[in-house]
Design an enzyme around this catalytic site. Structure first.
Site, short mmCIF file in Angstrom:
data_model
loop_
_atom_site.label_atom_id
_atom_site.label_comp_id
_atom_site.label_asym_id
_atom_site.label_seq_id
_atom_site.Cartn_x
_atom_site.Cartn_y
_atom_site.Cartn_z
N LYS A 71 59.94 54.43 14.03
CA LYS A 71 60.29 53.97 15.38
C LYS A 71 61.23 52.77 15.40
O LYS A 71 62.07 52.66 16.29
CB LYS A 71 59.02 53.66 16.17
CG LYS A 71 58.24 54.89 16.57
CD LYS A 71 57.04 54.52 17.42
CE LYS A 71 56.40 55.78 18.00
NZ LYS A 71 55.34 55.47 18.95
N ASP A 107 56.63 55.38 25.51
CA ASP A 107 55.17 55.18 25.42
C ASP A 107 54.66 54.28 26.54
O ASP A 107 53.66 54.58 27.20
CB ASP A 107 54.79 54.57 24.07
CG ASP A 107 54.99 55.54 22.92
OD1 ASP A 107 54.81 56.75 23.12
OD2 ASP A 107 55.35 55.08 21.81
N GLY A 131 45.42 44.06 21.35
CA GLY A 131 46.24 44.68 20.31
C GLY A 131 47.66 44.15 20.37
O GLY A 131 48.11 43.66 21.43
P1 ATR Z 1 49.62 51.28 16.51
O1 ATR Z 1 51.05 51.59 16.23
O2 ATR Z 1 48.76 52.50 16.73
O3 ATR Z 1 49.44 50.27 17.58
P2 ATR Z 1 49.29 49.33 14.41
O4 ATR Z 1 50.69 48.91 14.60
O5 ATR Z 1 48.77 49.48 13.02
O6 ATR Z 1 49.01 50.70 15.13
O7 ATR Z 1 48.33 48.31 15.21
C1 ATR Z 1 46.95 48.38 15.16
C2 ATR Z 1 46.35 47.35 16.13
O8 ATR Z 1 44.92 47.47 16.07
C3 ATR Z 1 46.65 45.89 15.76
O9 ATR Z 1 46.70 45.12 16.93
C4 ATR Z 1 45.44 45.53 14.91
O10 ATR Z 1 45.17 44.14 14.83
P3 ATR Z 1 45.89 43.22 13.69
O11 ATR Z 1 47.27 42.94 14.21
O12 ATR Z 1 45.04 42.04 13.58
O13 ATR Z 1 45.90 44.08 12.44
C5 ATR Z 1 44.35 46.22 15.68
N1 ATR Z 1 43.15 46.48 14.90
C6 ATR Z 1 42.97 47.43 13.94
N2 ATR Z 1 41.69 47.39 13.46
C7 ATR Z 1 41.04 46.40 14.16
C8 ATR Z 1 39.71 45.87 14.14
N3 ATR Z 1 38.77 46.37 13.31
N4 ATR Z 1 39.42 44.87 15.00
C9 ATR Z 1 40.35 44.37 15.85
N5 ATR Z 1 41.63 44.82 15.91
C10 ATR Z 1 41.97 45.83 15.08
#
Ligand code: ATR
Length: 287
Positions: A71, A107, A131
């Site tokens: 992306k 999106d 997030g």
């Molecule tokens: P996507 O493109 O689907 O948004 P990504 O870019 O990998 O996927 O982002 C995942 C999001 O989920 C991030 O905000 C991540 O938080 P971090 O930036 O701290 O990694 C969040 N996330 C994933 N697992 C988590 C957990 N167990 N608790 C809290 N936040 C989580």
């Protein structure tokens, strides 16, 4: 579908793509509106991106979706970007106009179209967004163009939330929209913000396993007036959505966002309205 020598080709690039709803969604939609076109998946990693873009131009592929992990990388092949794609530095939809590539990020637009479809008007609303990954970034960027009141971004890794605010803030100030960032560990503040907000969005991957009992915050903080959105669509109903429903909250589901991001891509490609109700019924088994 009646394929001919003049059928237009559309596609999806990224990897993995086998789980994607896009091929079935768009092929059904092309057929429904009598568009002589078809949509195929092309499993593509970063190393193959340049050659793929070149091949698509040569073969006059009319448009394509871009998914993980391409992306951001796809940006450098675009001749023009829509405002929200420019803002977040990522695209999920390409329109090929005789070799000139225009990139969009549908999106976030899809997220808010799904909200409006479910009768949630984002104007003047206070939104808690949990997030700061790819999905959260698209939603955050589009929220700046939706006349909201305030966006409060929570993330486990605080500096990613701060970085997102830094990228959006100039445009947000122009639009008179406040952005605040918080660490997800600040649970006291999260409780207060959830209680005072109109919409709470889970844009993390928490809850994304078939029988996941994971939930991103304490659902006891919800009142029936709070609208809950979860970008997770496997399972179709997450623990968060079940808890919210049992407390009388309105739900904006992850599949709705998938449907509407596709609807916008389809419109950009064909100029025709996406047959939303038909696709809801045919692909997502919903009335
Ligand atoms: P996507 O493109 O689907 O948004 P990504 O870019 O990998 O996927 O982002 C995942 C999001 O989920 C991030 O905000 C991540 O938080 P971090 O930036 O701290 O990694 C969040 N996330 C994933 N697992 C988590 C957990 N167990 N608790 C809290 N936040 C989580």
């Amino acid at each position: 579908m009646n394929l001919t020598a003049t059928t237009d080709l559309y596609g999806l690039i990224g990897t993995p793509i086998s789980h994607s709803f896009s091929p079935s969604m768009h092929n059904k939609a092309f057929e429904k509106v009598n568009e002589n076109a078809c949509y195929l998946g092309f499993d593509t990693n970063i190393d193959k991106l340049e050659a793929t873009v070149q091949a698509f131009k040569t073969l006059n592929v009319k448009g394509w979706n871009v998914t993980m992990p391409l992306k951001s990388e796809m940006i450098k092949y675009c001749d023009e970007l829509s405002p929200e794609a420019e803002l977040i530095g990522a695209v999920n939809t390409i329109v090929n106009q005789n070799g000139k590539l225009k990139g969009y990020s549908t999106d976030g637009i899809g997220f808010f179209a799904n909200a409006k479809d479910k009768e949630f008007n984002p104007e003047n609303k206070t939104i808690v967004l949990i997030g700061a990954g790819g999905a959260a970034r698209s939603i955050a960027a589009q929220s700046i163009f939706e006349n909201i009141n305030e966006l409060i971004i929570y993330n486990r890794t605080f500096k990613k939330a701060q970085q997102l605010k830094d990228e959006l803030n100039e445009e947000a100030l122009k639009q008179n929209i406040k952005i605040r960032v918080e660490a997800l560990s600040n649970q006291k503040q999260l409780e207060k913000d959830i209680k005072e907000s109109d919409l709470v969005i889970n844009a993390t991957s928490v809850g994304m396993r078939p029988d996941s009992e994971e939930i991103i915050f304490n659902p006891d903080w919800l009142s029936p007036e709070t609208v809950i959105a979860d970008i997770v669509y496997t399972p179709v109903k997450t623990k968060l959505e079940k808890e919210a429903l049992s407390r009388g909250c309105k739900i904006l589901d992850g599949l709705g966002m998938v449907l509407w991001q596709g609807a916008y891509a389809f419109k950009y490609w064909t100029g025709k309205e996406f047959p939303v109700d038909y696709i809801k019924k045919e692909i997502f088994n919903k009335e």
